[in-house]
Write a protein that holds these residues in place. Structure first.
Motif, PDB file in Angstrom:
ATOM      1  N   GLN A  30       1.004  -1.166   0.090  1.00 15.44           N
ATOM      2  CA  GLN A  30      -0.049   0.090   0.148  1.00 15.44           C
ATOM      3  C   GLN A  30       0.833   1.258  -0.080  1.00 15.44           C
ATOM      4  O   GLN A  30       2.082   1.301   0.847  1.00 15.44           O
ATOM      5  N   GLY A  31       0.631   1.912  -0.885  1.00  7.78           N
ATOM      6  CA  GLY A  31       1.265   3.395  -1.009  1.00  7.78           C
ATOM      7  C   GLY A  31       2.744   3.207  -1.610  1.00  7.78           C
ATOM      8  O   GLY A  31       3.556   4.221  -1.512  1.00  7.78           O
ATOM      9  N   ARG A  32       3.136   2.234  -2.352  1.00  5.70           N
ATOM     10  CA  ARG A  32       4.226   1.907  -2.951  1.00  5.70           C
ATOM     11  C   ARG A  32       4.488   3.105  -4.172  1.00  5.70           C
ATOM     12  O   ARG A  32       3.576   3.251  -4.887  1.00  5.70           O
ATOM     13  N   HIS A  33       5.701   3.353  -4.138  1.00  8.09           N
ATOM     14  CA  HIS A  33       5.927   4.480  -5.424  1.00  8.09           C
ATOM     15  C   HIS A  33       6.229   3.893  -6.581  1.00  8.09           C
ATOM     16  O   HIS A  33       6.747   2.748  -6.714  1.00  8.09           O
ATOM     17  N   LEU A  34       5.468   4.262  -7.755  1.00 10.99           N
ATOM     18  CA  LEU A  34       5.628   3.891  -9.028  1.00 10.99           C
ATOM     19  C   LEU A  34       6.523   4.851  -9.642  1.00 10.99           C
ATOM     20  O   LEU A  34       6.440   6.144  -9.642  1.00 10.99           O
ATOM     21  N   HIS A  35       7.354   4.323 -10.744  1.00 11.61           N
ATOM     22  CA  HIS A  35       8.319   5.366 -11.472  1.00 11.61           C
ATOM     23  C   HIS A  35       7.777   5.330 -12.924  1.00 11.61           C
ATOM     24  O   HIS A  35       7.671   4.208 -13.484  1.00 11.61           O
ATOM     25  N   ASP A  36       7.893   6.472 -13.491  1.00 10.86           N
ATOM     26  CA  ASP A  36       7.687   6.837 -14.889  1.00 10.86           C
ATOM     27  C   ASP A  36       8.786   6.726 -15.792  1.00 10.86           C
ATOM     28  O   ASP A  36       9.842   7.336 -15.448  1.00 10.86           O
ATOM     29  N   PHE A  37       8.929   6.184 -16.817  1.00  3.36           N
ATOM     30  CA  PHE A  37      10.021   6.320 -17.904  1.00  3.36           C
ATOM     31  C   PHE A  37       9.458   6.532 -19.243  1.00  3.36           C
ATOM     32  O   PHE A  37       8.519   6.030 -19.541  1.00  3.36           O
ATOM     33  N   LYS A  38       9.985   7.423 -19.968  1.00  4.93           N
ATOM     34  CA  LYS A  38       9.565   7.842 -21.312  1.00  4.93           C
ATOM     35  C   LYS A  38      10.137   6.925 -22.290  1.00  4.93           C
ATOM     36  O   LYS A  38      11.318   6.254 -22.129  1.00  4.93           O
ATOM     37  N   ARG A  39       9.432   6.759 -23.618  1.00  5.26           N
ATOM     38  CA  ARG A  39       9.637   5.890 -24.626  1.00  5.26           C
ATOM     39  C   ARG A  39      11.469   6.172 -24.796  1.00  5.26           C
ATOM     40  O   ARG A  39      11.758   7.355 -24.985  1.00  5.26           O
ATOM     41  N   ASN A  40      12.050   5.164 -25.100  1.00  3.85           N
ATOM     42  CA  ASN A  40      13.429   4.963 -25.255  1.00  3.85           C
ATOM     43  C   ASN A  40      14.428   5.514 -24.056  1.00  3.85           C
ATOM     44  O   ASN A  40      15.581   5.506 -24.464  1.00  3.85           O
ATOM     45  N   GLN A  41      13.822   5.808 -23.183  1.00  4.03           N
ATOM     46  CA  GLN A  41      14.556   5.853 -21.875  1.00  4.03           C
ATOM     47  C   GLN A  41      15.573   4.890 -21.147  1.00  4.03           C
ATOM     48  O   GLN A  41      14.726   4.011 -21.078  1.00  4.03           O
ATOM     49  N   ARG A  42      16.501   4.977 -20.706  1.00  5.64           N
ATOM     50  CA  ARG A  42      17.374   3.930 -20.318  1.00  5.64           C
ATOM     51  C   ARG A  42      16.915   3.615 -18.810  1.00  5.64           C
ATOM     52  O   ARG A  42      16.641   4.814 -18.151  1.00  5.64           O
ATOM     53  N   ILE A  43      16.726   2.490 -18.342  1.00  5.85           N
ATOM     54  CA  ILE A  43      16.143   2.377 -16.977  1.00  5.85           C
ATOM     55  C   ILE A  43      17.353   1.560 -16.319  1.00  5.85           C
ATOM     56  O   ILE A  43      18.152   0.747 -16.630  1.00  5.85           O
ATOM     57  N   GLN A  44      17.856   2.501 -15.178  1.00  7.78           N
ATOM     58  CA  GLN A  44      18.977   1.879 -14.415  1.00  7.78           C
ATOM     59  C   GLN A  44      18.857   0.775 -13.667  1.00  7.78           C
ATOM     60  O   GLN A  44      17.852   0.753 -13.028  1.00  7.78           O
ATOM     61  N   LEU A  45      19.860  -0.057 -13.707  1.00 10.78           N
ATOM     62  CA  LEU A  45      19.734  -1.397 -13.014  1.00 10.78           C
ATOM     63  C   LEU A  45      20.756  -1.610 -11.803  1.00 10.78           C
ATOM     64  O   LEU A  45      21.814  -1.020 -12.267  1.00 10.78           O
ATOM     65  N   GLN A  46      20.312  -2.190 -10.861  1.00  9.24           N
ATOM     66  CA  GLN A  46      21.218  -2.075  -9.441  1.00  9.24           C
ATOM     67  C   GLN A  46      21.250  -3.578  -9.185  1.00  9.24           C
ATOM     68  O   GLN A  46      20.369  -4.365  -9.493  1.00  9.24           O
ATOM     69  N   PRO A  47      22.309  -4.263  -8.654  1.00 11.74           N
ATOM     70  CA  PRO A  47      22.651  -5.596  -8.352  1.00 11.74           C
ATOM     71  C   PRO A  47      21.615  -6.253  -7.435  1.00 11.74           C
ATOM     72  O   PRO A  47      21.143  -7.476  -7.597  1.00 11.74           O
ATOM     73  N   HIS A  48      20.891  -5.440  -6.815  1.00 13.69           N
ATOM     74  CA  HIS A  48      19.976  -6.163  -5.810  1.00 13.69           C
ATOM     75  C   HIS A  48      18.420  -5.568  -5.753  1.00 13.69           C
ATOM     76  O   HIS A  48      17.718  -5.697  -4.863  1.00 13.69           O
ATOM     77  N   GLU A  49      18.267  -5.013  -6.869  1.00 15.20           N
ATOM     78  CA  GLU A  49      16.750  -4.550  -7.123  1.00 15.20           C
ATOM     79  C   GLU A  49      16.232  -5.330  -8.538  1.00 15.20           C
ATOM     80  O   GLU A  49      16.953  -5.430  -9.459  1.00 15.20           O
ATOM     81  N   VAL A  50      14.723  -5.479  -8.205  1.00 11.84           N
ATOM     82  CA  VAL A  50      14.188  -5.761  -9.481  1.00 11.84           C
ATOM     83  C   VAL A  50      12.989  -4.868  -9.860  1.00 11.84           C
ATOM     84  O   VAL A  50      12.424  -4.287  -8.702  1.00 11.84           O
ATOM     85  N   TRP A  51      12.680  -4.576 -10.985  1.00  6.46           N
ATOM     86  CA  TRP A  51      11.637  -4.007 -11.193  1.00  6.46           C
ATOM     87  C   TRP A  51      10.551  -4.669 -11.910  1.00  6.46           C
ATOM     88  O   TRP A  51      10.908  -5.939 -12.292  1.00  6.46           O
ATOM     89  N   VAL A  52       9.520  -4.346 -11.694  1.00  6.34           N
ATOM     90  CA  VAL A  52       8.110  -4.913 -12.225  1.00  6.34           C
ATOM     91  C   VAL A  52       7.487  -3.994 -13.034  1.00  6.34           C
ATOM     92  O   VAL A  52       7.094  -2.966 -12.761  1.00  6.34           O
ATOM     93  N   VAL A  53       7.065  -4.408 -14.344  1.00  4.22           N
ATOM     94  CA  VAL A  53       6.461  -3.516 -15.211  1.00  4.22           C
ATOM     95  C   VAL A  53       4.872  -3.345 -14.778  1.00  4.22           C
ATOM     96  O   VAL A  53       4.133  -4.553 -14.625  1.00  4.22           O
ATOM     97  N   CYS A  54       4.290  -2.217 -14.564  1.00  5.95           N
ATOM     98  CA  CYS A  54       2.976  -1.901 -14.556  1.00  5.95           C
ATOM     99  C   CYS A  54       2.292  -1.651 -15.451  1.00  5.95           C
ATOM    100  O   CYS A  54       1.198  -1.957 -15.711  1.00  5.95           O
TER     101      CYS A  54
END
Length: 216
Positions: A30-54
C-alpha cells in the motif's frame, strides 16, 4: 517522475495460480511509489533491485564487443526484470514505450513467500517469451521475423476487437526494425505488404491490429 499507488491492506490469503500479480502487489504494498520512464529512456539497473512492469513494455538487451546490440527479451505488464535474474553482462533495459514500473529490493522478495511465488510465476511467463524471441531471431526471412514479433506482442499486449487483436503499445517502424534486426525501410515495405494481404491493419491511432492470429 514518481507516483504514489493506493491499494487495499494486505491479506493473509494464499496466492493461487490464477491470482492477478498486479492485484497481489497492490495488496502487499500500500502506498508504493511507481516510476515513470519515457519512450527510449534507459532504466538504471542495480545488483539487488528488481523492477516490475505495471504498464508499457521494456526492451532487454546486451551489447557485443563489436558494438552490435542483441535483444534478449521483452518485459510486458506484470513481468519482473533486473540484474538478479541474469548472468548477461552487459545487460541493459530501455523503455520501448512510455512505461510505469515498480521497484523492489531483493531482500523484500526473500522475506515474502507470496511475493516470491508471484514473481516465480511471472518469470515462467518471461522464460516462454524469451524462447519465442530466440525462435524469432532464428528465422532467416525478415517477413517471418516480423510476423512472429507481431504475434508475440498480440499475445502479451493484445486487446480483442471485432477486427482482430489490437496491440495496445504503439511502436515505431524503427523500433520494430531494431527488434527484428533489419532496416526501417524494409519494415515499412513489409508492413504495407501485410496490410495488402489483409494479415494486418493499422487503426487511426497508429496501433497494429493482427487480423487473423489463429490462422497464422
Amino acid at each position: 517522475m514518481v507516483h504514489t499507488q493506493t491499494s487495499t491492506p494486505p491479506t493473509t490469503a494464499q496466492l493461487s495460480p490464477t491470482t492477478d500479480f498486479r492485484q497481489l502487489l497492490e495488496e502487499i504494498y500500500q502506498g508504493r511509489h511507481l516510476h515513470d520512464f519515457k519512450r527510449n529512456q534507459r532504466i538504471q539497473l542495480q545488483p539487488h533491485e528488481v523492477w516490475v512492469v505495471c504498464k508499457g513494455i521494456v526492451q532487454l538487451s546486451t551489447l557485443h564487443p563489436t558494438g552490435d546490440e542483441s535483444i534478449v527479451g521483452l518485459a510486458c505488464a506484470s513481468m519482473p526484470f533486473g540484474l538478479p535474474f541474469t548472468r548477461i553482462n552487459p545487460y541493459e533495459a530501455h523503455a520501448l514505450s512510455n512505461v510505469v514500473l515498480m521497484r523492489l529490493h531483493q531482500m523484500e522478495i526473500e522475506q515474502s513467500p507470496r511475493l516470491a511465488q508471484g514473481l516465480f510465476q511471472q518469470l515462467g511467463h518471461r522464460l516462454k517469451q524469451t524462447e519465442a524471441v530466440l525462435a524469432m531471431a532464428s528465422q532467416r526471412r525478415v517477413e517471418d521475423r516480423l510476423k512472429q514479433l507481431l504475434l508475440l506482442l498480440s499475445q502479451d499486449m493484445g486487446q480483442v476487437t471485432s477486427e482482430g487483436i489490437r496491440i495496445t503499445v504503439r511502436l515505431t517502424h524503427q523500433q520494430i526494425a531494431n527488434l527484428t534486426a533489419t532496416t526501417r525501410v524494409t519494415i515499412t515495405r513489409l508492413l504495407q505488404h501485410l496490410r495488402q494481404e489483409r494479415w494486418l491493419e493499422i487503426d487511426s491511432s497508429r496501433h497494429f491490429i493482427v487480423l487473423n492470429p489463429i490462422a497464422s
